[in-house]
Scaffold this motif. Structure first.
Motif, PDB file in Angstrom:
ATOM      1  N   GLU A   1     -57.236  77.850 -66.828  1.00  0.00           N
ATOM      2  CA  GLU A   1     -58.036  78.339 -65.704  1.00  0.00           C
ATOM      3  C   GLU A   1     -57.574  77.714 -64.393  1.00  0.00           C
ATOM      4  O   GLU A   1     -57.467  78.397 -63.367  1.00  0.00           O
ATOM      5  CB  GLU A   1     -59.516  78.037 -65.954  1.00  0.00           C
ATOM      6  CG  GLU A   1     -60.123  78.874 -67.073  1.00  0.00           C
ATOM      7  CD  GLU A   1     -61.569  78.499 -67.350  1.00  0.00           C
ATOM      8  OE1 GLU A   1     -62.032  77.468 -66.791  1.00  0.00           O
ATOM      9  OE2 GLU A   1     -62.240  79.220 -68.118  1.00  0.00           O
ATOM     10  N   LEU A   2     -57.293  76.403 -64.424  1.00  0.00           N
ATOM     11  CA  LEU A   2     -56.828  75.725 -63.216  1.00  0.00           C
ATOM     12  C   LEU A   2     -55.467  76.265 -62.790  1.00  0.00           C
ATOM     13  O   LEU A   2     -55.227  76.506 -61.599  1.00  0.00           O
ATOM     14  CB  LEU A   2     -56.740  74.217 -63.459  1.00  0.00           C
ATOM     15  CG  LEU A   2     -56.210  73.382 -62.284  1.00  0.00           C
ATOM     16  CD1 LEU A   2     -57.116  73.538 -61.064  1.00  0.00           C
ATOM     17  CD2 LEU A   2     -56.073  71.911 -62.685  1.00  0.00           C
ATOM     18  N   GLY A   3     -54.576  76.474 -63.751  1.00  0.00           N
ATOM     19  CA  GLY A   3     -53.245  76.984 -63.437  1.00  0.00           C
ATOM     20  C   GLY A   3     -53.298  78.367 -62.816  1.00  0.00           C
ATOM     21  O   GLY A   3     -52.598  78.651 -61.834  1.00  0.00           O
ATOM     22  N   GLU A   4     -54.133  79.241 -63.373  1.00  0.00           N
ATOM     23  CA  GLU A   4     -54.256  80.591 -62.819  1.00  0.00           C
ATOM     24  C   GLU A   4     -54.872  80.551 -61.425  1.00  0.00           C
ATOM     25  O   GLU A   4     -54.482  81.318 -60.538  1.00  0.00           O
ATOM     26  CB  GLU A   4     -55.095  81.454 -63.760  1.00  0.00           C
ATOM     27  CG  GLU A   4     -54.392  81.800 -65.067  1.00  0.00           C
ATOM     28  CD  GLU A   4     -55.185  82.793 -65.902  1.00  0.00           C
ATOM     29  OE1 GLU A   4     -56.176  83.340 -65.380  1.00  0.00           O
ATOM     30  OE2 GLU A   4     -54.813  83.018 -67.067  1.00  0.00           O
ATOM     31  N   LYS A   5     -55.818  79.647 -61.238  1.00  0.00           N
ATOM     32  CA  LYS A   5     -56.452  79.508 -59.925  1.00  0.00           C
ATOM     33  C   LYS A   5     -55.437  79.051 -58.878  1.00  0.00           C
ATOM     34  O   LYS A   5     -55.378  79.602 -57.771  1.00  0.00           O
ATOM     35  CB  LYS A   5     -57.608  78.509 -60.021  1.00  0.00           C
ATOM     36  CG  LYS A   5     -58.327  78.269 -58.697  1.00  0.00           C
ATOM     37  CD  LYS A   5     -59.440  77.242 -58.866  1.00  0.00           C
ATOM     38  CE  LYS A   5     -60.116  76.958 -57.529  1.00  0.00           C
ATOM     39  NZ  LYS A   5     -61.183  75.928 -57.673  1.00  0.00           N
ATOM     40  N   ARG A   6     -54.613  78.056 -59.247  1.00  0.00           N
ATOM     41  CA  ARG A   6     -53.618  77.541 -58.301  1.00  0.00           C
ATOM     42  C   ARG A   6     -52.512  78.571 -58.049  1.00  0.00           C
ATOM     43  O   ARG A   6     -51.994  78.681 -56.935  1.00  0.00           O
ATOM     44  CB  ARG A   6     -53.021  76.237 -58.833  1.00  0.00           C
ATOM     45  CG  ARG A   6     -54.035  75.101 -58.906  1.00  0.00           C
ATOM     46  CD  ARG A   6     -54.479  74.655 -57.512  1.00  0.00           C
ATOM     47  NE  ARG A   6     -55.652  73.804 -57.544  1.00  0.00           N
ATOM     48  CZ  ARG A   6     -55.638  72.501 -57.792  1.00  0.00           C
ATOM     49  NH1 ARG A   6     -54.501  71.888 -58.075  1.00  0.00           N
ATOM     50  NH2 ARG A   6     -56.762  71.806 -57.767  1.00  0.00           N
TER      51      ARG A   6
END
Length: 522
Positions: free
Chosen positions: A121-126
């Protein structure tokens, strides 16, 4: 040439300076005296490293407006993307260390199969944030924009069966102390590149390995002990009387396929001119391919790093002419992979593979481009179960990483292979007809017809396509290689192939991936 720069500087008649990167470095002192209003850098991915002379020189020019033109903004990793962004819009992504911490590390980690839900989720957000931020000054246009105006393209990835000699040499190399030490990390400076180079030579043709072996044997003053020990005992594997000039097609699986493919193209061609561009990354391999053309009486022309720059366009123009007698155009991907227009050919064979996917993509784009009138056939040759399959898988990983950042629509569901799979370079998969297909966990069994194995549902026959429906529900591995999802695939033992050229070579092939673009215009 130098005087043209002087003319531009001294004369008020000229408002535009068109110059190569090489000439820029030669005349940098003169050009730095000019205050430019706009700087446009074609093939801008050459600026992917901010510390190289070209990037430093361009940055030093007095110009506030900068534009980069490139089809491959990310070739290997996200730091290259940072270098390009920093060149056109300095400071917008912060320092390199900040960029790596905020964007690169979370994005890369999220695309690992072992990533947790939170990491994904963090990777997709960034990634979305990076795309949004850079989207204000990036205009993205892909090949699809012009595809509709081009003739059909038939692309095949061909997994060639290695010969008995190649298999025996491959096993011998993998059992060497040098490679075992590399895998166990016992050497402080593990000679991975030397080992990889030896395996790649073997995949192209054993005589390349034999030549390297003899050179090391004769070089008594060589201090490269790792390479010498890598070749230890290999000489006994080669047949008695073998020489570096022994380039028989019977010793190389890929060369066997190529010879049959060239014969099929030569024999099955209609009245319309059908010629072939044959691409390799290595001059020594081109030499073997040239000798093969001579042996079978195929007329050819050649362009590589030794071809004078002043003669290259003349060679290309002559080849594209309908009056040209050459059947094969031998091309070095490094020397002619960018900028050349070879629309006179309708077949292109990529004989070997490069770590950088952009190198291969650029080479394949020489024939399927504006001006092409015929159906284009592109063939990529890989040695089954070898390091070449692993390099191809790594290419896919790099392309997916680029897509996730530059194209927001590509999210992390297009995940690449795990680190263990990609680093498993020094393994020979003799029991597999296609390791790349195995990793997809497809149930097609190498046939173009897919049988549903469920006992609760009636058996359904369907076209064997790589898609979501072919993924095992409980599979622990994410679907990889998104661009192959819709490609047909089948084993070399399939009864009859629709493509007459592939039909002629299937005896020496373990597996095919095949795709047609613009099939409606066939």
């Amino acid at each position: 040439q130098d005087h043209k720069v002087e003319d531009f500087i001294s004369s008020p008649l000229y408002s535009v300076l068109i110059i190569s990167y090489e000439m820029l470095l030669r005349c940098l002192e003169q050009i730095q005296a000019v205050e430019f209003n706009l700087l446009i850098c074609d093939e801008g991915h050459r600026l992917k490293n901010s510390s190289i002379k070209t990037t430093t020189a361009l940055t030093a020019l007095s110009c506030e407006r900068r534009i980069i033109l490139t089809g491959t903004p990310i070739q290997n990793d996200l730091q290259e993307f940072y270098a390009l962004i920093e060149f056109v819009n300095p400071g917008i992504l912060g320092s390199l260390s900040t960029y790596r911490k905020i964007y690169e590390e979370p994005i890369v980690k999220s695309r690992e199969p072992s990533a947790t839900k939170e990491e994904k989720e963090l990777g997709e957000k960034r990634a979305a944030e990076l795309t949004r931020l850079t989207g204000f000054f990036i205009l993205r246009r892909t090949q699809e924009v012009i595809n509709q105006f081009l003739p059909p393209k038939k692309e095949s990835i061909i997994f060639c069966l290695p010969t008995a000699l190649q298999l025996e040499l491959y096993r011998k190399l993998l059992s060497s102390q040098v490679i075992r030490s590399c895998l166990q990390g016992r050497l402080e400076s593990s000679p991975h590149l030397v080992c990889i180079g030896a395996l790649k030579k073997l995949c192209n043709h054993p005589c390349l390995l034999f030549k390297a072996l003899k050179e090391k044997t004769c070089d008594a003053v060589s201090d490269e002990q790792d390479e010498s020990s890598l070749y230890e005992g290999l000489i006994d594997v080669f047949p008695q009387g073998y020489t570096s000039d022994t380039c028989s097609e019977s010793d190389s699986g890929k060369l066997q396929v190529l010879v049959k493919l060239l014969a099929a193209i030569h024999e099955l061609s209609s009245s319309e001119r059908q010629v072939v561009v044959l691409v390799s990354n290595y001059t020594q391999t081109l030499n073997i391919l040239q000798e093969t053309c001579k042996h079978y009486g195929y007329s050819y022309t050649r362009l590589d790093g030794h071809t004078p720059v002043s003669q290259r366009q003349q060679i290309v123009d002559a080849f594209n002419s309908k009056f040209c007698s050459a059947f094969v155009f031998l091309l070095s991907s490094k020397a002619g992979g960018v900028g050349l227009n070879l629309v006179g050919a309708s077949h292109l064979v990529l004989y070997d593979i490069d770590w950088n996917p952009a190198t291969d993509i650029q080479a394949m784009a020489r024939v399927w481009r504006d001006g092409q009138k015929q159906t284009v056939h592109i063939y990529r040759l890989l040695t089954t179960g070898s390091i070449e399959e692993k390099i191809y898988q790594r290419q896919i990983s790099k392309q997916d990483l680029s897509g996730a950042v530059v194209d927001l629509s590509k999210t992390s569901e297009h995940i690449h292979f795990s680190i263990e799979e990609l680093k498993d370079l020094f393994t020979l998969h003799e029991d597999s007809s296609c390791v790349t297909h195995d990793l997809l966990e497809c149930d097609c069994m190498g046939s173009s017809e897919f049988q549903n194995s469920s006992t609760e549902e009636p058996t359904v026959s369907r076209s064997c396509q790589l898609g979501q429906n072919h993924v095992k529900p409980n599979s622990k591995k994410p679907l990889s290689m998104s661009q192959l999802m819709q490609w047909k695939h089948f084993s070399g033992q399939y009864q009859t192939l629709d493509d007459p050229f592939l039909e002629r070579i299937k005896e020496n092939v373990s597996f095919f991936f095949h795709n047609v673009t613009n099939s409606a215009s066939l």
